[in-house]
Design an enzyme around this catalytic site. Structure first.
Site, PDB file in Angstrom:
ATOM      1  N   ARG A   1       0.824  -1.223   0.000  1.00  0.00           N
ATOM      2  CA  ARG A   1       0.000   0.000   0.000  1.00  0.00           C
ATOM      3  C   ARG A   1       0.850   1.263   0.000  1.00  0.00           C
ATOM      4  O   ARG A   1       0.456   2.287  -0.567  1.00  0.00           O
ATOM      5  CB  ARG A   1      -0.922   0.017   1.225  1.00  0.00           C
ATOM      6  CG  ARG A   1      -2.139  -0.859   1.033  1.00  0.00           C
ATOM      7  CD  ARG A   1      -3.017  -0.872   2.262  1.00  0.00           C
ATOM      8  NE  ARG A   1      -4.324  -1.422   1.924  1.00  0.00           N
ATOM      9  CZ  ARG A   1      -5.237  -1.778   2.818  1.00  0.00           C
ATOM     10  NH1 ARG A   1      -5.000  -1.646   4.113  1.00  0.00           N
ATOM     11  NH2 ARG A   1      -6.396  -2.253   2.421  1.00  0.00           N
TER      12      ARG A   1
ATOM     13  N   LYS B   1     -13.689 -12.336   7.434  1.00  0.00           N
ATOM     14  CA  LYS B   1     -14.659 -11.281   7.816  1.00  0.00           C
ATOM     15  C   LYS B   1     -16.031 -11.603   7.226  1.00  0.00           C
ATOM     16  O   LYS B   1     -16.527 -10.917   6.335  1.00  0.00           O
ATOM     17  CB  LYS B   1     -14.179  -9.925   7.310  1.00  0.00           C
ATOM     18  CG  LYS B   1     -12.905  -9.417   7.979  1.00  0.00           C
ATOM     19  CD  LYS B   1     -12.517  -8.070   7.370  1.00  0.00           C
ATOM     20  CE  LYS B   1     -11.276  -7.472   8.005  1.00  0.00           C
ATOM     21  NZ  LYS B   1     -10.794  -6.301   7.243  1.00  0.00           N
TER      22      LYS B   1
ATOM     23  N   GLY C   1      -5.974  -7.020   2.077  1.00  0.00           N
ATOM     24  CA  GLY C   1      -4.671  -6.917   2.725  1.00  0.00           C
ATOM     25  C   GLY C   1      -4.064  -8.289   2.984  1.00  0.00           C
ATOM     26  O   GLY C   1      -2.919  -8.557   2.608  1.00  0.00           O
TER      27      GLY C   1
ATOM     28  N   GLY D   1     -12.073  -4.404   1.570  1.00  0.00           N
ATOM     29  CA  GLY D   1     -13.514  -4.133   1.526  1.00  0.00           C
ATOM     30  C   GLY D   1     -13.868  -3.163   0.406  1.00  0.00           C
ATOM     31  O   GLY D   1     -14.882  -3.328  -0.277  1.00  0.00           O
TER      32      GLY D   1
HETATM   33  P1  ADP Z   1      -8.620  -9.975   3.340  1.00  0.00           P
HETATM   34  O1  ADP Z   1      -7.819  -9.125   4.305  1.00  0.00           O
HETATM   35  O2  ADP Z   1      -7.773 -10.449   2.212  1.00  0.00           O
HETATM   36  O3  ADP Z   1      -9.879  -9.296   2.881  1.00  0.00           O
HETATM   37  P2  ADP Z   1      -9.849 -11.441   5.521  1.00  0.00           P
HETATM   38  O4  ADP Z   1      -9.356 -10.423   6.471  1.00  0.00           O
HETATM   39  O5  ADP Z   1     -11.307 -11.582   5.320  1.00  0.00           O
HETATM   40  O6  ADP Z   1      -9.090 -11.305   4.101  1.00  0.00           O
HETATM   41  O7  ADP Z   1      -9.388 -12.891   6.013  1.00  0.00           O
HETATM   42  C1  ADP Z   1      -8.059 -13.308   6.055  1.00  0.00           C
HETATM   43  C2  ADP Z   1      -7.854 -14.281   7.174  1.00  0.00           C
HETATM   44  O8  ADP Z   1      -8.773 -15.366   7.113  1.00  0.00           O
HETATM   45  C3  ADP Z   1      -6.486 -14.888   7.079  1.00  0.00           C
HETATM   46  O9  ADP Z   1      -5.775 -14.505   8.220  1.00  0.00           O
HETATM   47  C4  ADP Z   1      -6.767 -16.398   7.029  1.00  0.00           C
HETATM   48  O10 ADP Z   1      -5.838 -17.141   7.727  1.00  0.00           O
HETATM   49  C5  ADP Z   1      -8.121 -16.488   7.647  1.00  0.00           C
HETATM   50  N1  ADP Z   1      -8.817 -17.746   7.334  1.00  0.00           N
HETATM   51  C6  ADP Z   1      -9.255 -18.179   6.148  1.00  0.00           C
HETATM   52  N2  ADP Z   1      -9.795 -19.407   6.263  1.00  0.00           N
HETATM   53  C7  ADP Z   1      -9.693 -19.771   7.545  1.00  0.00           C
HETATM   54  C8  ADP Z   1     -10.065 -20.929   8.300  1.00  0.00           C
HETATM   55  N3  ADP Z   1     -10.644 -21.973   7.716  1.00  0.00           N
HETATM   56  N4  ADP Z   1      -9.821 -20.925   9.628  1.00  0.00           N
HETATM   57  C9  ADP Z   1      -9.226 -19.859  10.204  1.00  0.00           C
HETATM   58  N5  ADP Z   1      -8.839 -18.748   9.547  1.00  0.00           N
HETATM   59  C10 ADP Z   1      -9.071 -18.706   8.238  1.00  0.00           C
HETATM   60  C1  3PG Z   2      -8.532  -1.988   5.039  1.00  0.00           C
HETATM   61  O1  3PG Z   2      -7.543  -2.445   5.611  1.00  0.00           O
HETATM   62  O2  3PG Z   2      -9.349  -2.701   4.403  1.00  0.00           O
HETATM   63  C2  3PG Z   2      -8.713  -0.495   5.033  1.00  0.00           C
HETATM   64  O3  3PG Z   2      -7.573   0.165   5.515  1.00  0.00           O
HETATM   65  C3  3PG Z   2      -9.966  -0.103   5.800  1.00  0.00           C
HETATM   66  O4  3PG Z   2      -9.840  -0.455   7.136  1.00  0.00           O
HETATM   67  P1  3PG Z   2     -11.154  -0.620   8.053  1.00  0.00           P
HETATM   68  O5  3PG Z   2     -11.823  -1.925   7.603  1.00  0.00           O
HETATM   69  O6  3PG Z   2     -10.651  -0.679   9.463  1.00  0.00           O
HETATM   70  O7  3PG Z   2     -12.048   0.562   7.796  1.00  0.00           O
HETATM   71 MG    MG Z   3      -7.972  -8.852   6.389  1.00  0.00          MG
END
Ligand code: ADP
Ligand code: 3PG
Ligand code: MG
Length: 376
Positions: free
Chosen positions: A18, A179, A333, A356
Site C-alpha cells: 500500500r 470477515k 490486505g 472491503g
Molecule cells: P482480506 O484481508 O484479504 O480481505 P480477511 O481479512 O477476510 O481477508 O481474512 C483473512 C484471514 O482469514 C487470514 O488470516 C486467514 O488465515 C483467515 N482464514 C481463512 N480461512 C480460515 C479458516 N478456515 N480458519 C481460520 N482462519 C481462516
Molecule cells: C482496510 O484495511 O481494508 C482499510 O484500511 C480499511 O480499514 P477498516 O476496515 O478498518 O475501515
Molecule cells: Mg484482512
C-alpha cells in the site's frame, strides 16, 4: 493515504504494497514543489491515542522509500499538527499521526473535518482502501477543499472497473477469508455479475452450516442462516453457480497441547476438529470452474494460509489460476500478503490496495469517498 499496512513482530512494516503504490503521487507532488501533508488511519484504535496503532513504522518506511526524512507529527489536528504542517518546505512532506486517534474521524464530525481541511489548500484522495468508509478524511475534507483522485485511486478505478462494466466471460469470483458478516452483503452484489462464485475459508462455514452440515469444533458465526438462504435463492434465480468445499484439512488439538492435521474427506468435520483449509477434492473442483474463465476476482485466503500446514488450498488454486490466460485481480490486505508469501502473486494482472473497498467496488456499490470527488 491508506497506510493501514501489516506490521511484523519486529515492529517494522511487513508488507509495503500500500505504501509503494501510493508513492507515485507523493513523488509527483514533490516534483511540483508542493508541500505535502500525508493523512492516514491505521488499525482500529477506537477514537483515542494508542501507541500500538502509531504510524511511526510507516514514517520510517516512507523516509526510506522517498530517500528523505518524513517526520511524524504526534497528532493530526491541534497545535502540533498545525506547526508540523507549516514547517513543511516546498517539495517536502510530513506524515500526521493516526486519524483514528480521534472519534471525529469515523463519525465524520464536521468540526474535526474542518480542522483537517484547514491544514492544506487542495486534497488528493489516495486512500483507495478506505473510500468505502464515509469518514472525515474520506468525505468530510473533500466537501471543504478542491479535491482530486490521486494516481493510485484513478488506476484502481480503471482496473477494477474492467470487472464492473463488461468483464470477459466466464467471470469467476474466488472468495474466502474470515470477515464473514462484513463480506456477505457485498458478495450478494456479485450475484448476476459473476458466472460462478467459489467460496472457501471460514467464509464457507455459514453456508454449509445453513445446509445442516456438521462442522465439528469450527467456529461458525451465528445468526447468518437467513441471510445465507436468501443468498442461495438469489444465486439460483440469477444463474450464478455457487461452489462450496466438499472436503477439508482440519486441525485437532491433542491433550498435550500440540496440534495435528486431520484430513476430512467429506464436508463433515469430526467433532474434535476445526476446518482449516479446503481439501484436495475441493481444489480440483475449483480448478475445473476457473480453467474456462476469462476474468477472475479473488478476495480472501481459502484456509488459514499463514500456517504452512493449511496453505495448500490457497496455493494450489492460485497456482492453477496462474496457468490460465485472462484478467485476474486480487484484493484484500491478507490476500495480497498471502499470495506473495506463497509465491503465487504472478497469477494476477492486478493486485488492488483495497480490501472491503475493492469488494464493494466490483459489487457495483457507490463508494462514498469516490462519489464526493468531482473528477472520479
Ligand atoms: P482480506 O484481508 O484479504 O480481505 P480477511 O481479512 O477476510 O481477508 O481474512 C483473512 C484471514 O482469514 C487470514 O488470516 C486467514 O488465515 C483467515 N482464514 C481463512 N480461512 C480460515 C479458516 N478456515 N480458519 C481460520 N482462519 C481462516
Ligand atoms: C482496510 O484495511 O481494508 C482499510 O484500511 C480499511 O480499514 P477498516 O476496515 O478498518 O475501515
Ligand atoms: Mg484482512
Amino acid at each position: 493515504m491508506d497506510f493501514n499496512v501489516p506490521i511484523g513482530a519486529d515492529g517494522l512494516v511487513a508488507d509495503p504494497h500500500r505504501i509503494l503504490e501510493a508513492l507515485s503521487t507523493v513523488r509527483w507532488l514533490q516534483g511540483q514543489g508542493a508541500r505535502t501533508i500525508l493523512l492516514s488511519h491505521f488499525g482500529r484504535p477506537k477514537g483515542r491515542p494508542d501507541p500500538r496503532f502509531s504510524l511511526r513504522p510507516v514514517a520510517a518506511a516512507l523516509s526510506r522509500y522517498l530517500g528523505q526524512p518524513v517526520p511524524l507529527a504526534p497528532d493530526c489536528v491541534g497545535p502540533t499538527a498545525r506547526a508540523a504542517a507549516s514547517a513543511v518546505e516546498n517539495g517536502g512532506c510530513v506524515l500526521l499521526e493516526n486519524l483514528r486517534f480521534h472519534p471525529g474521524e469515523e463519525a465524520n464530525d464536521p468540526a474535526f473535518a474542518a480542522e483537517l481541511a484547514s491544514l492544506g489548500e487542495l486534497f488528493v484522495e489516495e486512500a483507495f482502501g478506505a473510500v468505502h468508509r464515509a469518514h472525515a478524511s474520506t468525505v468530510g475534507i473533500p466537501e471543504k477543499l478542491p479535491s482530486y483522485a490521486g494516481l493510485l485511486v484513478s488506476r484502481e478505478m480503471e482496473e477494477l472497473g474492467r470487472l464492473v462494466e463488461a468483464p470477459e466471460r466466464p467471470y469467476v469470483a474466488i472468495v474466502g477469508g474470515a470477515k464473514v458478516a462484513d463480506k456477505l452483503p457485498f458478495l450478494e452484489g456479485l450475484l448476476g455479475r459473476t458466472n460462478a462464485i467459489l467460496i472457501g475459508g471460514a467464509l464457507a462455514f455459514p453456508f454449509l452450516a445453513a445446509d445442516g452440515v456438521d462442522l465439528g469444533a469450527s467456529s461458525v458465526e451465528p445468526g447468518l442462516d437467513d441471510a445465507v438462504r436468501a443468498f442461495r435463492a438469489k444465486a439460483e434465480s440469477l444463474g450464478t453457480r455457487i461452489e462450496l468445499p466438499v472436503d477439508w484439512l482440519t486441525e485437532r488439538t491433542e491433550d498435550d497441547g500440540s496440534s495435528s492435521v486431520v484430513p476430512a474427506p467429506t464436508t463433515t468435520v469430526p467433532a474434535d476438529c476445526v476446518a482449516r483449509d479446503i481439501g484436495p477434492r475441493t481444489r480440483d473442483r475449483f480448478y475445473e470452474v476457473i480453467k474456462d474463465s476469462k476474468s477472475v476476482f479473488w478476495n480472501g485466503p481459502l484456509g488459514l494460509a499463514e500456517d504452512r500446514r493449511f496453505a495448500a488450498g490457497t496455493r494450489e488454486v492460485l497456482a492453477g489460476l496462474g496457468t490460465i490466460a485472462g484478467y485476474h485481480v486480487a484484493a484484500g490486505g491478507d490476500s495480497a500478503r498471502v499470495a506473495s508469501d506463497l509465491g503465487v502473486d504472478g497469477a494476477f494482472q492486478y493486485i488492488s490496495t483495497g480490501g472491503g473497498a475493492a469488494l464493494e467496488f466490483v459489487a457495483g456499490e457507490t463508494l462514498p469517498g469516490l462519489a464526493v470527488l468531482p473528477d472520479a
